[in-house]
Design a protein around this motif. Sequence first.
Motif, mmCIF file in Angstrom:
data_model
loop_
_atom_site.group_PDB
_atom_site.id
_atom_site.type_symbol
_atom_site.label_atom_id
_atom_site.label_comp_id
_atom_site.label_asym_id
_atom_site.label_seq_id
_atom_site.Cartn_x
_atom_site.Cartn_y
_atom_site.Cartn_z
ATOM 1 N N ASP A 40 14.792 -12.865 12.598
ATOM 2 C CA ASP A 40 15.682 -12.934 13.763
ATOM 3 C C ASP A 40 15.568 -14.293 14.449
ATOM 4 N N PHE A 41 14.336 -14.788 14.566
ATOM 5 C CA PHE A 41 14.133 -16.107 15.166
ATOM 6 C C PHE A 41 14.782 -17.197 14.309
ATOM 7 N N THR A 44 18.386 -17.750 14.763
ATOM 8 C CA THR A 44 18.778 -18.547 15.940
ATOM 9 C C THR A 44 18.677 -20.039 15.659
ATOM 10 N N SER A 133 8.247 -20.148 21.246
ATOM 11 C CA SER A 133 9.588 -19.773 21.697
ATOM 12 C C SER A 133 9.545 -18.650 22.732
ATOM 13 N N PHE A 135 11.476 -16.324 22.536
ATOM 14 C CA PHE A 135 11.697 -15.187 21.636
ATOM 15 C C PHE A 135 10.371 -14.455 21.369
ATOM 16 N N TYR A 136 9.352 -15.189 20.923
ATOM 17 C CA TYR A 136 8.046 -14.591 20.619
ATOM 18 C C TYR A 136 7.325 -14.185 21.894
ATOM 19 N N SER A 138 8.467 -13.313 24.800
ATOM 20 C CA SER A 138 9.022 -12.097 25.407
ATOM 21 C C SER A 138 8.654 -10.869 24.575
#
Length: 150
Positions: A40-41, A44, A133, A135-136, A138
Amino acid sequence: MEAVLSCEACAAPSEEEVRLWAQSFERLMRSPAGRSVFRDFLRTEYSEENLLFWIACEDLKQEISRSRVEEKARTIYEDYVSILSPKEVSLDARVREVINRKMEEPSPQTFEDAQLQIYTLMHRDSYPRFLSSAFYRSLARGVSRSSSES
């Protein structure tokens, strides 16, 4: 191949698992949930094809049927190695030359050098960005929060 990819998100990661991903890239890559989150990362960053290529190579290594090896190798070549592919991975000329020779008689190890090169690229470039990130971070906070609420 789709079965492998759809299984990547099988189980939600535990707090411990998410924490361990930060300790080593190998742990992240060994975890189906880790690969799913990392994928998913990478999406992006427009580099999802690197992980998909790596997964396809892992799948090929498990194949024992000669005809299936040839079929999967050709699919991997067309999807990730061919310069005509929109999902082409970044490989140096030497590795491309080795693959082209090996494609005459594909084996489960046909893409070994290329897979290592892409793994190294993800490890050195994408993985550090993943860990720093939002992302990670959170995800790590979210897992931590939900386990403390239980």
